[in-house]
Design an enzyme around this catalytic site. Structure first.
Site, mmCIF file in Angstrom:
data_model
loop_
_atom_site.group_PDB
_atom_site.id
_atom_site.type_symbol
_atom_site.label_atom_id
_atom_site.label_comp_id
_atom_site.label_asym_id
_atom_site.label_seq_id
_atom_site.Cartn_x
_atom_site.Cartn_y
_atom_site.Cartn_z
ATOM 1 N N LYS A 38 0.853 -1.195 0.000
ATOM 2 C CA LYS A 38 0.000 0.000 0.000
ATOM 3 C C LYS A 38 0.886 1.241 0.000
ATOM 4 C CE LYS A 38 -2.390 1.794 3.573
ATOM 5 N NZ LYS A 38 -2.177 3.243 3.409
ATOM 6 N N ASP A 69 -3.396 4.152 -1.828
ATOM 7 C CA ASP A 69 -4.404 4.557 -0.836
ATOM 8 C C ASP A 69 -4.777 6.028 -1.066
ATOM 9 O OD1 ASP A 69 -6.023 4.686 1.368
ATOM 10 O OD2 ASP A 69 -4.382 4.521 2.835
ATOM 11 N N ARG A 70 -5.377 6.299 -2.224
ATOM 12 C CA ARG A 70 -5.647 7.678 -2.638
ATOM 13 C C ARG A 70 -6.867 8.269 -1.925
ATOM 14 N NH1 ARG A 70 -7.523 11.750 -3.698
ATOM 15 N NH2 ARG A 70 -7.180 13.189 -5.432
ATOM 16 N N LYS A 71 -7.702 7.406 -1.392
ATOM 17 C CA LYS A 71 -8.943 7.861 -0.742
ATOM 18 C C LYS A 71 -9.659 8.905 -1.605
ATOM 19 C CE LYS A 71 -7.595 6.699 4.002
ATOM 20 N NZ LYS A 71 -6.144 6.463 3.944
ATOM 21 N N PHE A 72 -9.956 8.506 -2.840
ATOM 22 C CA PHE A 72 -10.738 9.371 -3.735
ATOM 23 C C PHE A 72 -12.044 9.729 -3.027
ATOM 24 C CE2 PHE A 72 -8.096 7.025 -6.782
ATOM 25 C CZ PHE A 72 -7.667 8.051 -7.609
ATOM 26 N N ILE A 75 -16.597 13.877 -7.031
ATOM 27 C CA ILE A 75 -17.633 13.330 -7.921
ATOM 28 C C ILE A 75 -16.981 12.387 -8.929
ATOM 29 C CG2 ILE A 75 -19.147 15.329 -7.644
ATOM 30 C CD1 ILE A 75 -18.141 16.309 -10.418
HETATM 31 O O1 S5P Z 1 -9.058 4.175 8.733
HETATM 32 C C1 S5P Z 1 -7.955 4.101 8.235
HETATM 33 C C2 S5P Z 1 -7.772 3.846 6.876
HETATM 34 C C3 S5P Z 1 -6.488 3.723 6.371
HETATM 35 S S1 S5P Z 1 -6.328 3.256 4.729
HETATM 36 N N1 S5P Z 1 -6.851 4.222 9.018
HETATM 37 C C4 S5P Z 1 -5.576 4.130 8.520
HETATM 38 O O2 S5P Z 1 -4.627 4.240 9.309
HETATM 39 N N2 S5P Z 1 -5.378 3.900 7.183
HETATM 40 C C5 S5P Z 1 -4.018 3.832 6.597
HETATM 41 O O3 S5P Z 1 -3.314 2.755 7.199
HETATM 42 C C6 S5P Z 1 -3.171 5.080 6.820
HETATM 43 O O4 S5P Z 1 -3.313 5.951 5.708
HETATM 44 C C7 S5P Z 1 -1.761 4.525 6.960
HETATM 45 O O5 S5P Z 1 -1.140 4.437 5.696
HETATM 46 C C8 S5P Z 1 -1.956 3.108 7.498
HETATM 47 C C9 S5P Z 1 -1.729 2.936 8.987
HETATM 48 O O6 S5P Z 1 -0.421 3.215 9.348
HETATM 49 P P1 S5P Z 1 0.160 2.837 10.810
HETATM 50 O O7 S5P Z 1 1.547 3.431 10.801
HETATM 51 O O8 S5P Z 1 -0.718 3.489 11.844
HETATM 52 O O9 S5P Z 1 0.164 1.342 10.914
#
Ligand code: S5P
Length: 242
Positions: A38, A69-72, A75
């Site tokens: 990711k 993980d762009r979180k688009f 619209i």
């Molecule tokens: O709810 C979320 C969704 C995501 S995709 N919470 C998150 O933490 N993430 C992602 O997961 C976040 O963008 C990061 O890349 C990863 C968690 O990182 P960590 O260092 O806390 O394990």
């Protein structure tokens, strides 16, 4: 899942690093113990089309799908355009994340982005989040699941890895037809920085998660390969138990 089975690992590495050199080194260190990669391409300081190819090649050499993980959240039409642009996500990402907030058409917008370069990818919709105080609850989560259920482009959902109760309730609603991947897991930390919350990876898998997303628990340690192996073992034995 084929890669996961071969490596006996349900770990998706959240490679939150700021240079392509660091990314390639990390991928080569932990590649044998993770099932997918990711990225957050927009946190990479030395991004160029060429330097990113090194990251893509490193991932492919370890049989890893690339998950941006762009979180688009815009619209549909704008999300389609954002699949291109400077980062050209549509050309290298196999999977992306999207929020459901703007409406269900965002999924078709993203798919149209891949279509433009004759590729097909999968979308993970954020049904829950791991960060404290987030708004992805109740009816919003239900609408997100309904959107995903209606779309062949949606592979699955992001769930809250810090809470086994949240994961099992999500699994109950999702059923077995789609995946649930869960960030917010760590083998030791109880609380992360700036509102991140953590649960144990084994508990997440036992509660119904198909893969845990781990960032600082791997890249933030002195020995990332050993850490990745420990997460792999924890998740695989939890799956065997389940
Ligand atoms: O709810 C979320 C969704 C995501 S995709 N919470 C998150 O933490 N993430 C992602 O997961 C976040 O963008 C990061 O890349 C990863 C968690 O990182 P960590 O260092 O806390 O394990």
């Amino acid at each position: 899942m084929e890669t996961a089975s071969e490596k006996e690992s349900l770990v998706v590495l959240a490679a939150d690093l700021s240079t392509t050199g660091e990314l390639v080194r990390l991928i080569d260190l932990v590649g044998p113990h993770i099932a997918a990669l990711k990225t957050h391409v927009d946190m990479v300081e030395d991004f160029s089309g060429d330097s990113w190819q090194e990251v893509v090649k490193a991932a492919q050499s370890h049989d890893l799908m690339l998950f941006e993980d762009r979180k688009f959240a815009d619209i549909g039409k704008v999300s389609q355009t954002q699949m291109g642009g400077v980062y050209d996500i549509r050309s290298w990402a196999d999977i992306v994340t999207a929020h459901r907030v703007s409406g269900p058409d965002i999924v078709d917008g993203i798919a149209a982005g891949w279509d433009e370069v004759q590729r097909i990818g999968g979308v993970f919709l954020l049904a829950q989040m791991s960060s404290r105080g987030n708004l992805l609850t109740g009816g919003y989560t239900d609408e997100t699941i309904a959107t995903g259920a209606a779309s062949p482009h949606v592979l699955g959902y992001i769930g809250n890895g810090s809470s086994p109760d949240d994961i099992s309730s999500l699994r109950e609603k999702v059923g077995e037809g789609k995946m649930i991947w869960t960030p917010g897991v760590n083998l030791s930390a109880e609380e992360g920085a700036l509102g991140q919350r953590y649960g144990h990876p084994s508990d997440a898998i036992k509660a119904g998660s198909d893969a845990v997303i781990v960032g600082s628990g791997i890249h933030g340690t002195a020995d990332p390969a050993a850490a990745a192996r420990a997460y792999a073992e924890a998740t695989w034995s939890a799956l065997s138990g389940r």
